[in-house]
Write an enzyme that holds these catalytic residues in place. Structure first.
Site, PDB file in Angstrom:
ATOM      1  N   GLU A 151      34.345  40.989  45.840  1.00 21.11           N
ATOM      2  CA  GLU A 151      35.249  41.785  46.692  1.00 21.11           C
ATOM      3  C   GLU A 151      36.635  41.904  46.037  1.00 21.11           C
ATOM      4  OE1 GLU A 151      38.506  40.766  49.441  1.00 21.11           O
ATOM      5  OE2 GLU A 151      36.763  39.860  50.431  1.00 21.11           O
ATOM      6  N   HIS A 152      37.183  40.770  45.597  1.00 22.02           N
ATOM      7  CA  HIS A 152      38.494  40.792  44.936  1.00 22.02           C
ATOM      8  C   HIS A 152      38.463  41.687  43.695  1.00 22.02           C
ATOM      9  CE1 HIS A 152      41.267  37.428  46.398  1.00 22.02           C
ATOM     10  NE2 HIS A 152      40.325  37.515  47.307  1.00 22.02           N
ATOM     11  N   GLU A 159      43.979  30.778  46.949  1.00 18.15           N
ATOM     12  CA  GLU A 159      43.467  31.109  48.284  1.00 18.15           C
ATOM     13  C   GLU A 159      42.688  29.906  48.842  1.00 18.15           C
ATOM     14  OE1 GLU A 159      41.019  34.631  48.372  1.00 18.15           O
ATOM     15  OE2 GLU A 159      40.879  34.630  50.565  1.00 18.15           O
ATOM     16  N   HIS A 162      32.594  36.979  47.781  1.00 23.50           N
ATOM     17  CA  HIS A 162      34.036  37.071  47.976  1.00 23.50           C
ATOM     18  C   HIS A 162      34.764  37.394  46.666  1.00 23.50           C
ATOM     19  CE1 HIS A 162      38.046  34.993  48.081  1.00 23.50           C
ATOM     20  NE2 HIS A 162      38.163  35.746  49.154  1.00 23.50           N
TER      21      HIS A 162
END
Lengths: 429, 435
Positions: B74-75, B146, B71
């Site tokens: 991905e960012h 997040e 994840h």
């Protein structure tokens, strides 16, 4: 106009809007009953679709209706209430797969329309009233739904900010109404109120799919043939000009980890306003996209938030800026947000920000043509807002916006309410 | 030139999919949808949160990752020397995004103009990593927020608490984004190590859908990759701890601010590891039928529970199966979780004894077929799901033919295997001070 689109009035005055297209796998129908949004009527309006869906004369209980839909290849029915500006709209939708993918020959339009008609126009009535147990049960479910708004803190904080901001206006009432009003609704009063709505309020029926025009008219006239008053009720326009004396601050404490800061603004620019397209561009540059000022500065440069954006309520002319932040960094976040609004007002906007936002908005507009539900809601906005825009008009309107227009809109925009949902002291964070 | 392609036909949907295989071993799928304004493209790698221990042949040593790397990566791909990738899509009027699941990371865009430039942009940014100490550090702040947002999200928490209760070892039990502590361990070196392994095109695939010319898309992707001189890479060996049959704990309760308790009941599927391809999809469809027959709004149980105010309209059940994990989840918001639990367990026991009628079976089968067709209105649905199914070795386009094959006689056997009371757990979110 989006797709080719035709209008036809049924003998009882219901407006049929038909969009023929062969690109979807479905037949989509939507029936909308328009009512004004007021605190007093909101609970009744919200209750009606739920009660109607639970039992009609032909499908007297939910299980029977659901089985009928499953046999119709899992057709989907929806019965809900929508709040848009100061309109409250009872919403009934029906979607079936198209016959041509199922080896069927045209029966899905007729049967889908007939089920939709049963739910809307042929309710289960006992001694001039809805069934008492259904009404009680659905009241209870809706009250639970109102309370459950609390469960998603992003939605909750936005709703709280806007309702506090508009607490003296009709817009301030929640989509599902006030809990205390449910006590006063009785099954026979609710039924006679519904008969009034059916007879007097404006009703639109949408149909989208690969079907012949005359078949659609025939199916609609057969199903929706109940009598209505000749004269339809005119609904009042949404109030958008309320003055602000001073900015109001609200803080609420909760056992949570992340603080939510929501800023509520009045734009004094409604759906009919000539600066409507400019307002779209304004909010887009400020916080509508990942290239926007808020995302770039609050998130990417300062690393203060995961989500930070601005959103418009176009019919009421409201704008909200929402961010999830650390409580300790609230002042820093607020300063950065304020600076972005100052830059908007002083015209400190790069060519890329202006051009990319226009392209992004136009992309969103064109994309609506690929979804039956978005086609309907685009068209519906025209009815709610009292001004019909074609896709081409909006595209041209957005393309024409310049910095002077944005300055003009920026001068109108006023902060009304600051809402902060903060973690309870002694908790984490 | 990609002269070679394979056609995948689906009679029920009246769709024809073009499949290209480009050097060095990447699949490209193109589905023409005449009349659509929008074009949608997705570029995915088989690298998700559960891929946290791996080696690349001929290496012998395994690399173990802190939680949340897929994840995080991905960012970070959205930033490079030239700045923010979102700006480049914005200049083309395209809308870009990305998401990370247990098993894959996907990058995507949709547009109504400048399609080929946007597709180049997508291929370029995903294939050009740029990680520095400073950018990694900044992202720890953003992802930290997040994670906090999800910590406050009761439906997210009830889901992961249940997976934690069901799984003792398998990494599916841990949050996709990781924790504040685990992401603090992430460094640029670690990101490059993962990037160089999992973002090799042989571990990736592209799906494009819209009103477009398949051959042009195939060529564009092939040429974009050819210019990068990829060399073949050894096979990626993923290691997952062996998961015992026993669950971790039967009941997990967490306090959060909610209007009433949120209840989720789960069962762990222990057989998926040995079932592949068409058989796996057969199992998914059959399990969907089992759950539908038990819990759908057209059946007695749902209507009884609704009338007794034990559930609301969001009460739901689902089965999820991937290459080496699978689970069933049933639940929703309820005023009385204990009572609801009782009723569901009783209904399952009764179902296993009483069986299914032909009428029920056929009705639910029709419903699944029609719902499947309806979902093909959405370009995003088709592309996202096609690749997700493809990565687990199944084929979204096969659904109607497998649905046609499943037999009433198979329902009970699978229900008996998969709704085994010995492998169930409950997860609850309750208001503070309520439990």
């Amino acid at each position: 106009m989006l797709e080719e689109c035709s209008y036809h009035y049924l003998p009882n005055g219901i407006r049929l809007i038909f969009m023929p297209t062969d690109k979807f796998k479905t037949i989509t129908m939507g029936l909308f009953i328009y009512q004004e949004l007021t605190p007093k009527l909101a609970a009744s309006n919200a209750l009606l679709p739920s009660v109607l869906e639970k039992g009609s004369r032909l499908y007297p209980d939910y299980l029977t209706l659901q089985r009928e839909l499953e046999n119709l290849y899992g057709a989907g029915i929806g019965a809900d209430i929508m709040k848009s500006g100061e309109k409250h709209i009872l919403t009934f939708t029906m979607e079936t797969a198209h016959d041509q993918f199922l080896g069927e020959n045209g029966r899905l339009l007729d049967e889908g329309m007939s089920i939709l008609g049963s739910v809307v126009a042929d309710p289960l009535v006992v001694d001039g009233a809805f069934r008492e147990d259904y009404v009680r049960q659905e009241k209870n479910q809706l009250i639970k739904d109102i309370r459950a708004m609390l469960n998603d803190k992003v939605i909750y904080s936005l709703e709280r900010c806007l309702s506090l901001m508009c607490e003296e206006e009709n817009y301030g009432v929640y989509r599902l109404g006030r809990i205390e009003d449910y006590d006063f609704i009785d099954p026979s009063g609710l039924y006679s109120y519904y008969r009034d709505l059916l007879a007097r309020n404006p009703i639109d029926l949408y149909v989208i799919g690969d079907i012949k025009h005359d078949k659609v008219i025939e199916a609609a006239e057969k199903v929706f043939n109940f009598p209505r008053h000749g004269e339809q009720m005119k609904l009042p326009a949404t109030e958008i000009m309320r003055r602000i004396d001073k900015v109001r601050y609200h803080e609420e404490e909760m056992l949570i980890n992340q603080a939510k800061l929501v800023l509520g603004y009045r734009t004094y620019t409604g759906f009919q306003d000539d600066l409507y397209c400019t307002l779209q561009v304004y909010s887009g540059i400020l916080g509508g996209f990942p290239h926007s000022k808020l995302f770039m500065n609050v998130r990417e440069n300062a690393g203060l938030a995961y989500y930070t954006h601005s959103r418009l309520e176009p019919h009421k002319g409201l704008m909200a800026i929402a961010s999830g932040i650390n409580y300790d960094q609230r002042e820093e976040a607020r300063e950065i947000i304020d600076r972005q609004l100052e830059d908007m007002a002083s015209g400190n906007i790069s060519d890329a920000e202006l051009d990319n936002t226009k392209r992004g908005l136009i992309n969103q507009l064109r994309s609506k043509q690929d979804s039956p539900s978005k086609l309907i809601s685009f068209h519906l906005d025209g009815s709610i807002g009292g001004r019909t825009y074609t896709l081409e008009e909006l595209t041209a309107g957005i393309e024409a916006v310049d910095r002077e227009d944005i300055k003009a809109v920026a001068e109108r925009i006023k902060l009304d309410t600051v809402y902060l949902l903060r973690p309870r002291k002694g908790g984490s964070n | 030139m990609t002269g070679n392609y394979r056609l995948i036909e689906n009679k029920e949907l009246q769709e024809t999919l073009f499949h290209y295989r480009v050097h060095p071993g990447m699949d490209v799928y193109v589905l023409p949808r005449p009349g659509y304004q929008k074009k949608y493209a997705i570029f995915s790698t088989r690298f998700g949160s559960i891929d946290n221990c791996f080696r690349v042949e001929p290496e012998q040593e395994f690399t173990t990752l802190p939680d949340g790397v897929a994840h995080f990566l991905e960012h970070k791909l959205f930033e490079d020397e030239r700045g923010n990738v979102f700006d480049r899509f914005a200049a083309l009027g395209a809308s870009a995004n990305a998401y990370t699941s247990f098993t894959q990371t996907s990058y995507l865009f949709s547009c109504t103009a400048n399609f080929e430039e946007s597709l180049q942009q997508l291929l370029d940014f995903v294939q050009e990593p740029y990680f520095t100490e400073q950018t990694v550090q900044k992202e720890q702040g953003i992802i930290g927020q997040e994670i906090k947002m999800y910590e406050d999200h009761p439906h997210w928490r009830v889901f992961f608490n249940l997976l934690e209760g069901l799984y003792r070892e398998h990494p599916v039990r841990r949050d996709i984004a990781g924790t504040a502590d685990s992401i603090a361990e992430i460094t640029p070196d670690l990101l490059y190590r993962c990037y160089n392994t999992f973002y090799h095109p042989s571990n990736m695939a592209v799906f494009v859908v819209g009103d477009l010319d398949p051959a042009r898309v195939g060529n564009l992707v092939e040429e974009n990759l050819a210019a990068r001189n990829y060399r073949p890479m050894g096979a990626i060996i993923r290691r997952h701890p062996s998961e015992p049959v026993a669950i971790t704990r039967q009941r997990t309760v967490q306090e959060l601010v909610v209007s009433e308790p949120i209840f989720l009941l789960g069962f762990k599927d222990m057989s998926v590891e040995n079932i592949h391809g068409r058989d796996l999809m057969h199992r998914e469809i059959l399990m969907e039928l089992v759950l539908d027959i038990l819990f759908a709004s057209s059946e007695e149980l749902y209507n009884d529970l609704y009338k007794e105010d034990l559930i609301d309209e969001n009460f739901d059940s689902e089965y999820s199966a991937d290459i080496n994990y699978g689970y069933i989840m049933i639940g929703g918001e309820t005023k009385d979780p204990d009572q609801l639990y009782q009723r569901i367990m009783e209904a399952i026991a009764k179902f296993l004894k009483g069986g299914v009628s032909k009428e029920q079976f056929e009705r639910h089968r029709r419903k699944i077929l029609g719902s499947y067709i309806r979902r093909f209105n959405s370009l995003e649905f088709i592309a996202n799901n096609f690749l997700a199914f493809r990565f687990k070795g199944t084929d979204l386009f096969q659904l109607p033919s497998i649905l046609h094959e499943v037999r009433l006689g198979e329902v009970l056997a699978l229900a008996e295997e998969n709704l085994d009371p010995d492998r169930h757990a409950v997860s609850l979110i309750v208001p503070p001070g309520a439990d």
